[in-house]
Each structure stands twice: as structure tokens, then as C-alpha cells.
Design an enzyme around this catalytic site. Structure first.
Site, PDB file in Angstrom:
ATOM      1  N   ASP A  16       0.865  -1.170   0.000  1.00 33.01           N
ATOM      2  CA  ASP A  16       0.000   0.000   0.000  1.00 33.01           C
ATOM      3  C   ASP A  16       0.914   1.236   0.000  1.00 33.01           C
ATOM      4  OD1 ASP A  16      -2.156   1.684   0.038  1.00 33.01           O
ATOM      5  OD2 ASP A  16      -3.212   0.654   1.655  1.00 33.01           O
ATOM      6  N   TRP A  17       0.317   2.374  -0.149  1.00 32.07           N
ATOM      7  CA  TRP A  17       1.038   3.649  -0.277  1.00 32.07           C
ATOM      8  C   TRP A  17       2.046   3.839   0.870  1.00 32.07           C
ATOM      9  CZ3 TRP A  17       0.107   7.790  -3.779  1.00 32.07           C
ATOM     10  CH2 TRP A  17       0.677   9.004  -3.431  1.00 32.07           C
TER      11      TRP A  17
END
Ligand code: BGC
Length: 710
Positions: A270-271
Site C-alpha cells: 500500500d502507499w
């Protein structure tokens, strides 16, 4: 037969052969680039790729909506035509519930209990987003939440693992189509792997303490179902799973996902998920973050650049090149399978010819009306009769709010294109005078416009009050301790109810909200969620009775925040829950406000004669439409296993189906039970265990006990 410079360019060869050939030609630097995803936001200047930025056109992926296909193609040309090996970039974006045509938020779609609706919506989203340069969507979200304070409940398919898996598989089919290498399809990304929804106290990004049992029983099954449906990628989650962050979790990313489920695609973090290992207290050393994530099985790094440490790690012997090669192999495999080498560019078309097409808008409306849930209908207040209603007061901020319909995570959905209730209502009630007054907004403390709303109610036969959470209150990083409607909306409803006209309450939200104070103030309540382009018309279809409401809650609505976590498939207590000494709350009814599966219809149904044949493990029940209208009933089949070595939930959903019935019509329904699929439970290692003995099947209030021997 065309000649190919290198075997990997030959589409006639098997993908594995192409991957092997390409991999052996790559430098370490090129391999590292394939494992990185950069974000370029709205940057539309192709010259920036490889110059102004710290990345090269050999980059593996870009997360962006960079101004459409023309710009994407310009960037892509640099990768394909001006790099040594010409490996195309894969373009990712969060297309969550539609691209330009907005569909209901996923939680609402789950309340339709219709996987075809999910699949069809995702197919439209794929076609529209592909036309503007997207190859890969970060959807569907298959997290299973038990806490509506967590803002991301809107993005998933509710609290039941079986349902989340069925809708997740439908989304994968919709996005990827029959052949994901074909233009017009996008690769799906199952997220967030895994356990992200086990958020403590509704906080986002929180530490999660998950037992092996809960991991296997609750959080993993939806992912397994969607992997089996052919999902090409997964995203590792932000949460720390009982001490080992998900992005660096070898057990979930490798032992479960690859070794057991045989998943062959790739996993993206994820980011900033890799560098957040520092916040999580795992390591502050970027090289160690890289080593931990990559060797656990997280192939691509989103946004941050800890993977730039790969060469140093290899040199120092802390990371084996085989680990890097395996990750690159997975990324390339998907790029080949996605057809990117054959179709690196998307056709430049006018988005207006692909998006917001009449059929897609009609589908959004059908999805909207199927997703809305009728919670109350005292004395058949609904449906309304457009022929006899002389005047309607339309009150509340939702009536004119396009953004509330657009919903959270709207991709590039333009709220300006979404019709409002105020615009649509008159065409459904051409003979009624409509008096609109907002009364208040969502959050302010002002009551200065109450008087206009009261006046509108006073001069009308009936009042529609449309209130809600307002846009932006659910989604990522939207945690609230109070899930009651904000501002002065309850007070407005009180004042309107006091006028004495029949009140139809429409509530828009992205999460379960608190109804106890709202409920007594309305004669009918329709929970309208955030339903996209078709929200207003879909809602009017229900108000007028053109559509008989069929939505059922896919998530429990609590009476109070104090009841959270609350979900239907909880485990039994040591004492009878109903007894005085049963551990119940002393200050509140234990039951939810509206349970999982709840939802009313304009007709009524009766279940009878549940029979189970133990010999061939079939169950049959008769379902009859006992009302005066045709309707669509969702049949929920639940199983209880009251005596097990590993104690089981009070009940769990094992199947659901939808049945359309004319008034008076009856149907004998059959469910084929399977020992391992339906009767077995999942143990803490993930193994299915069938324990012979007593089981209870319930369906629509009917209940039958049966014994299955060894
Ligand atoms: C979210 C993901 C999303 C990603 C890229 C993250 O903050 O958790 O769900 O796909 O951003 O936008």
C-alpha cells in the site's frame, strides 16, 4: 510468421518462456525499476519521465490519472520505444465504484445481494477507465469490518466473509473480463491483504491483534475466493498483524498466498507501506525495510523508494538475487498476461463516447434501487401514490447534494453530472407541488433555516426528509467515535415530525449510522447509502413503488457505539445471552438496531416446511409471496454447529440466493449441502475440519436440526 528480435517479444510463445527470456536479459538496475511504482499525480508532461523526476522510463508502474490516454501513451512510448528492452509500464488507479459513471459504494452494492450487479458495474468501470489510460485498478476491497467507526467500511462488501468472497469474485470477473489480455479490461487488485479491518477502536492504520483462528476463519476466505476467480494482483495492507506487519509478513504473503493458494500474480504494497515499517516499530533502516518486505513476498513498492536498496543488499549478501528475480518474474508475468506487450498503447478516444452512456446510467439506477434498504414502513406509508399526492415537502441537505451521491473514493466521477433528488422528484410526481427547503446543512450548528422547512412541511400532504453523513465523512482516514448524523439534522427531523404530516426519511451514509433517535420520528425509512448516478431515480423508483425494495443489510447497524464491535456471526457466551445473568448490557438492549440481513419489502414472504435429507445432504424449504406485489426475496441459509471441539459462531451464512415471486406464488427451494464446504469449520492453521454430529440449519425463521455421522 513475423520475426522477433528476442523470444520474449513473440506472443505465440508461452508466457513463462517469455518471462524467462526477458528476465535473463535484464540488468539489476532494470529489475529494481520493475519493482517500483511511482506516483506522478496530475503531471501530464511526458518529458518529466526520466528527466525532472528521480525515475526512469524503465519504471515498473505508475499510479496516476495523468490526464487521459494521450498523455499516458506519450509516457508509455518512452518506456516501450526508448528503453533497451521496451518493457511497458502498468498504469494503476483507484477505480472503486465506477470511473465516470458512479455506481453505489461497494457496501451498498453488497446490500443488493446480487453478484451480477457487482460484476456488471465493474465491467463498465473497466471499460470507461481503460479508455482513459488505466490498466489496473486497486479494487475490490475485501476487508471484513466489525466496526463502523472505521471509515473504510464503505469500500468493502460488509461483515460476512462468504459474501465478501462472492462479491469479490464477481468484481474480479467484471474488471478482468473473460480474457484480461484484451483492451477494455483492467487488472484487479485485492486489498488490503490482510486483516486491515480489524482496526482497534475504529482507528485507521491501526495495529491489529489477530489470532490464527480469526485470520483463517474471517479475514482470509474472501481473498481466497477472489484469488480462485483469477485476480491478477493483491495489495498488502497497512496493519501490523500481531507483531509482524502485513507488508513484511512471510506467513500471509508467501506461505498462505503462494504456497497454499498457488497465486501467481504479484503483490504491491500500500502507499508508503514499506517505509511505514519505521512507524510500526519494525525497523528504521531503509535497507532492512526493503529486505523484510521483498523477502516476505511483497513484490512491488508503492510510492516510496526503499527498494532502491536492493543492489546494496545483494552486494552485501543480505538478499539473494533469486528473491529479486522471483518478484520481477511475477510482475512481468502479469504484464504479459495483461497483454501490455501486445497493446502497450490505449486507443485515443473521446471519453464522452465511452463513459456515461445511457446503458451504464440505467445500470447505475438499477444498482441503486437494488442497494437501498427499507428499514421501516409503518402502515404502508410507502409506496406513495403520485396520482393522489397534491403536495410534497422535500427537506434536508441530501436532496440537492451531488457529492453525497458520488460517494467516497469517487475516482474521477464528476458530481456535476449526477442528478439530485430535487431535480428528479418532480418527474415522478408530476401532479404534486413540491416545496423544497434544506432546513440545515450537514454539520453546522445553525438552525436559522428551520422555519422555512417547517413552513414547507405545513403546506404539504407529506414530507420527505433527506439527511445524512455528507460527502467525505467515510473512506480512508475517516474515523469517528460518534456515528450519529452530524450537525442539527436530528433536531430538524424532530421539528418536522412535530408538524404532524407523514414523514418519509431518506438517510444517506457510507457506514452504519445510529438510528435509535431517528426511528420514532419517521413513518417510513429508506437507507439510501451513496448510490451514484442512479441514486435519485433509483430512490424514486422505490418511493413510487415502480420497484419493490429488495435490499438487505450486509452489515449490522448498532443501537449505540457502546455495542461495537457488533456483527451477526459472533460466538456464543458461556451463559444464555437472554438470561438475567447472561452477560447482557444493563443499560441497553443487547440486540442490534437493525441486524445483518434486515430489510423490508412492499410484499411479505412466508417460509415453511424446511426438510433435510441426511442421506444426500439436501435441504428444501417452501417460500411463498403472501402479499399483493411481485417481489425479490433474498434467501439466507445459515448453519449452526452447536457442539464442536473448536467452538463455532452462533450461526454463519453458508449460502444466499435471490428468488423473484409473483403475488401468491410459491417455490420449493433446494440447497445442496457439502460436508467440507458447508459443515466443516476452519481450524487455526486454515485447515477444514469436518466433525460429525449435530447441526442446525435456519432459513427465514425456519429451523431444522440434523445429525451427520462420520
Ligand atoms: C489506500 C489504498 C489505495 C492507495 C493508492 C492508500 O492510501 O490505502 O487503498 O489503493 O492509497 O491510492
Amino acid at each position: 510468421m513475423p520475426e522477433y528480435e528476442f523470444p520474449y517479444r513473440n506472443p505465440a510463445l508461452p508466457i513463462e518462456q517469455r518471462v524467462d527470456d526477458l528476465l535473463k536479459r535484464m540488468t539489476l538496475e532494470e529489475k529494481v525499476d520493475q519493482l517500483m511504482q511511482i506516483t506522478i499525480g496530475a503531471d501530464t508532461n511526458p518529458n518529466n519521465l526520466g528527466s525532472g523526476h528521480s525515475f526512469r522510463p524503465t519504471i515498473g508502474s505508475v499510479l496516476s490519472y495523468c490526464g487521459g490516454t494521450r498523455n499516458r501513451n506519450a509516457f508509455q512510448r518512452l518506456a516501450v520505444e526508448e528503453t533497451r528492452l521496451g518493457i511497458p509500464i502498468i498504469w494503476g488507479f483507484d477505480v472503486i465504484h465506477g470511473w465516470r459513471t458512479a455506481f453505489p459504494i461497494p457496501l451498498a452494492q453488497a446490500c443488493s445481494w446480487n453478484p451480477d450487479i457487482v460484476e456488471a458495474g465493474c465491467r463498465v468501470a473497466a471499460r470507461e477507465s481503460y479508455a482513459e489510460g488505466v490498466d489496473w485498478t486497486f479494487s475490490p476491497m475485501l476487508d471484513v469490518p466489525h466496526d463502523p467507526r472505521w471509515g473504510r467500511v464503505m469500500e468493502g462488501y460488509g461483515e460476512d466473509p462468504l459474501a465478501a468472497g462472492i462479491f469479490g469474485a464477481a468484481a474480479v470477473r467484471g474488471y478482468q473480463g473473460e480474457d484480461p489480455s484484451q483492451p477494455g479490461t483492467v487488472a484487479a487488485c485485492l486489498k488490503h491483504f490482510v486483516g486491515y479491518a480489524a482496526s482497534e477502536a475504529g482507528h485507521d492504520y491501526a495495529y491489529t491483534d489477530i489470532s490464527s483462528r480469526t485470520l483463517h476463519e474471517t479475514y482470509l476466505p474472501p481473498f481466497q475466493a477472489a484469488v480462485e476467480a483469477g485476480a491478477m494482483t493483491l495489495m498488502s495492507s497497512f496493519n501490523d498483524i500481531t507483531g509482524t506487519p502485513a507488508v513484511a509478513n512471510h506467513y500471509t504473503l508467501t506461505e498462505v498466498l503462494r504456497d497454499r493458494w498457488h497465486f501467481r500474480g504479484f503483490v504491491v504494497s500500500d502507499w508508503d507501506g514499506v517505509v511505514q515499517l519505521a512507524h510500526q516499530g519494525y525497523t528504521t533502516n531503509p535497507a532492512e525495510m526493503c529486505r523484510a518486505a521483498l523477502s516476505a513476498g511483497n513484490d512491488m513498492e508503492m510510492n516510496s523508494s526503499a527498494y532502491r536498496n536492493i543492489p546494496t543488499l545483494i552486494e552485501s549478501g543480505r538478499l539473494k538475487i533469486e528473491v529479486v528475480d522471483e518478484a520481477v518474474r511475477r510482475v512481468l508475468r502479469i504484464k504479459f498476461a495483461k497483454g501490455l506487450f501486445e497493446h502497450p498503447y490505449h486507443e485515443e478516444v473521446d471519453p464522452g463516447t465511452v463513459s456515461l452512456q445511457p446503458k451504464a446510467l440505467e445500470l447505475s439506477r438499477a444498482a441503486a434501487r437494488a442497494s437501498m434498504v427499507l428499514l421501516k414502513n409503518e402502515k404502508n406509508t410507502l409506496p406513495l401514490n403520485p396520482d393522489t399526492l397534491r403536495s410534497i415537502a422535500l427537506i434536508g441537505p441530501v436532496a440537492t447534494d451531488r457529492e453525497a451521491s458520488a460517494g467516497a473514493w469517487p475516482a474521477i466521477i464528476d458530481p456535476k453530472t449526477i442528478p439530485t433528488l430535487q431535480e428528479v422528484l418532480p418527474s415522478f410526481f408530476p401532479k404534486s407541488e413540491i416545496h423544497y427547503a434544506p432546513g440545515c446543512d450537514y454539520t453546522s450548528d445553525s438552525t436559522e433555516h428551520f422555519a422555512e422547512a417547517i413552513a414547507a412541511a405545513e403546506k404539504s400532504d407529506l414530507v420527505i426528509v433527506a439527511i445524512g453523513e455528507g460527502a467525505g465523512r467515510t473512506g480512508e482516514n475517516r474515523s469517528y467515535t460518534n456515528i450519529a448524523l452530524p450537525g442539527k439534522q436530528l433536531e430538524l427531523l424532530r421539528k418536522i415530525a412535530a408538524v404532524g404530516r407523514p414523514v418519509v426519511l431518506l438517510v444517506s451514509s457510507g457506514r452504519p449510522i445510529l438510528y435509535p433517535e431517528l426511528e420514532p420520528l419517521a413513518n417510513a425509512i429508506l437507507h439510501i447509502w451513496e448510490c451514484g448516478h442512479g441514486a435519485a431515480a433509483g430512490c424514486c423508483d422505490i418511493l413510487t413503488g415502480a420497484y419493490n425494495p429488495s435490499g438487505r443489510l450486509a452489515i449490522t447497524f448498532p443501537r449505540s457505539v457502546g455495542q461495537i464491535p457488533i456483527y451477526y456471526n459472533h460466538h456464543p457466551r458461556a451463559r444464555d445471552e437472554k438470561a438475567e445473568w447472561g452477560g447482557r448490557y444493563f443499560d441497553l438492549d443487547d440486540s442490534p438496531m437493525y441486524p445483518f440481513g434486515y430489510g423490508l419489502s412492499y410484499t411479505s414472504y412466508e417460509y415453511s416446511d424446511l426438510e433435510i435429507s441426511v442421506e444426500d445432504l439436501t435441504a428444501q424449504v417452501t417460500l411463498r409471496n403472501t402479499g399483493k406485489r411481485a417481489g425479490r426475496e433474498t434467501v439466507f441459509w445459515y448453519l449452526s454447529d452447536p457442539e464442536a471441539k473448536l467452538t463455532q459462531p452462533l450461526r454463519r451464512l453458508i449460502a444466499f440466493e435471490q428468488v423473484d415471486l409473483a403475488p401468491g406464488e410459491e417455490r420449493r427451494l433446494t440447497l445442496q449441502l457439502d460436508r467440507m464446504h458447508d459443515l466443516a469449520y476452519i481450524d487455526p492453521t486454515g485447515k477444514k475440519v469436518f466433525e460429525p454430529g449435530r447441526f442446525i440449519l435456519t432459513v427465514g425463521g425456519e429451523k431444522a436440526e440434523f445429525v451427520v455421522a462420520e
